[in-house]
Design an enzyme around this catalytic site. Structure first.
Site, PDB file in Angstrom:
ATOM      1  N   LYS A 213       0.862  -1.170   0.000  1.00  0.00           N
ATOM      2  CA  LYS A 213       0.000   0.000   0.000  1.00  0.00           C
ATOM      3  C   LYS A 213       0.903   1.226   0.000  1.00  0.00           C
ATOM      4  O   LYS A 213       1.724   1.409   0.905  1.00  0.00           O
ATOM      5  CB  LYS A 213      -0.877  -0.010   1.238  1.00  0.00           C
ATOM      6  CG  LYS A 213      -1.838   1.151   1.277  1.00  0.00           C
ATOM      7  CD  LYS A 213      -2.826   0.966   2.396  1.00  0.00           C
ATOM      8  CE  LYS A 213      -3.891   2.034   2.354  1.00  0.00           C
ATOM      9  NZ  LYS A 213      -4.854   1.825   3.432  1.00  0.00           N
ATOM     10  N   LYS A 267      -2.004  -1.483  -4.032  1.00  0.00           N
ATOM     11  CA  LYS A 267      -2.928  -0.353  -3.881  1.00  0.00           C
ATOM     12  C   LYS A 267      -2.154   0.948  -3.908  1.00  0.00           C
ATOM     13  O   LYS A 267      -1.167   1.052  -3.162  1.00  0.00           O
ATOM     14  CB  LYS A 267      -3.663  -0.507  -2.549  1.00  0.00           C
ATOM     15  CG  LYS A 267      -4.663   0.582  -2.230  1.00  0.00           C
ATOM     16  CD  LYS A 267      -5.261   0.330  -0.870  1.00  0.00           C
ATOM     17  CE  LYS A 267      -6.259   1.417  -0.524  1.00  0.00           C
ATOM     18  NZ  LYS A 267      -6.827   1.236   0.798  1.00  0.00           N
TER      19      LYS A 267
END
Ligand code: PBG
Length: 343
Positions: A213, A267
């Protein structure tokens, strides 16, 4: 005066000579042949629908920066889950907009077995048991400062946060969550969650790690959607990955896999296709991408202005993620795409 008529140079090779008669356009000449040689496909099986939930009854609150996206009260979320199941969407990932009065420094309300996230899971599982439920164990919807972990003297306390996230994960599993997807990026969370799930008899509950992330500007609309935008002090650079780094992303993913992740996620999505490909090639794990709120909003906004064809851009962005190596995609477009694919 200055007229110049280009002519083929004497003795120049023809196209057939230049290409050795290899013409890639041959297979592109008709729809049937393009279909025949298409390498990647987007199907409903690729879709995970991230869904926002809010307290109340019969509520459908539009999220301003995400046209077509709503916060649903639990009763409506159940109806939407039924619709998703009928469309063939395999799973939903729920994100709660928690009442401000329930947020505190440590995000303690995440440990309430009857909080919004757990009530939503129970309600959907009771009505639509065939759809997968993915829950996030990060603290950000529950903290008064909007951080994913517990703040102590302005510093994110990693180990204390992991304890809390782990306890929350077990409660989420007890409520019926099929996949725990911790999005907080604390060190050691995957191993700790796996051990706690197993110790509590939840061997079959999987972990989808938000392994890579990145620190990103593309999360903006999401923070509005769950009401953390105005709360967040500072940034998340001490726990999310520097978006300039890919070797570090590889190490993060490797670590999470060693700790027991069943699936890994990248992400945001489209700006990180290189990371998807890297992880897929390196680990051969079930690999997912989260096409985040800002990516959704960009397509919607440009389409609303008539600057791009929104439907084509949506499909192209999702297919690009498939081509990069994704087994599935978390996307706010999920119900729209599923409806299109059905037609
Ligand atoms: C935080 C979290 C984020 C998203 C989901 N959970 C990022 C953030 O707010 O920092 C982003 C999702 C999106 O943008 O669609 N744990």
């Amino acid at each position: 005066m200055n007229r110049f008529a280009p002519t083929r140079a004497a003795g120049a090779l023809s196209v057939d000579e230049l290409t050795n008669s290899r013409r890639l356009r041959r297979m592109r000449k008709a729809a049937w042949s393009r279909r025949l040689v298409q390498e990647n496909h987007l199907t409903v099986d690729d879709l995970i629908w991230p869904m926002f939930v809010v307290e109340g009854k019969n509520v459908r609150q539009p999220v301003e920066a995400m046209p077509g996206v709503f916060r649903y009260s639990v009763d409506i979320a159940v109806k939407e889950a039924e619709r998703a199941a009928k469309l063939g969407i395999p799973a939903i990932a729920t994100f709660p907009k928690v009442d401000l009065s329930l947020r505190d420094d440590t995000g303690s309300h995440i440990l309430d077995p009857d909080n919004l996230i757990n009530c939503t899971t129970r309600a959907i599982k009771a009505a639509v048991p065939e759809i997968g439920i993915i829950t996030d164990a990060a603290l950000d919807p529950f903290t008064s400062h909007g951080h994913d972990g517990i703040l102590r003297d302005g510093i994110i306390a990693n180990d204390e946060s992991v304890e809390q996230i782990t306890a929350a994960a077990v409660l989420q599993a007890a409520a019926g969550s099929d996949i725990i997807a911790p999005s907080d990026m604390m060190d050691g969370r995957i191993g700790m969650i796996r051990a706690a799930l197993d110790a509590n008899g939840f061997q079959d509950v999987a972990i989808m790690s938000y392994a890579t992330k990145f620190d990103s500007a593309f999360y903006g609309p999401y923070r509005d959607a769950i009401g953390t935008a105005g709360l967040l002090k500072g940034d998340k650079k001490t726990y999310y990955i520097n978006n300039a780094n890919s070797a570090e992303a590889l190490r993060e993913a490797e670590q999470d896999i060693l700790e027991g992740a069943d699936m890994i996620m990248v992400k945001p999505g489209l700006p990180y296709l290189d990371i998807v490909r890297l992880l897929k090639d390196q680990f051969s794990m079930p690999t997912f991408a989260y096409q985040v709120s800002g990516e959704y909003s960009m397509i919607k906004a440009a389409a609303a202005n008539g600057w791009i064809d929104g439907e084509r851009a949506m499909l192209e962005s999702l297919l690009a993620l498939k081509r990069a190596g994704c087994d599935g995609i978390l996307t706010y477009f999920a119900p729209t795409v599923a409806e299109m694919l059905k037609r």
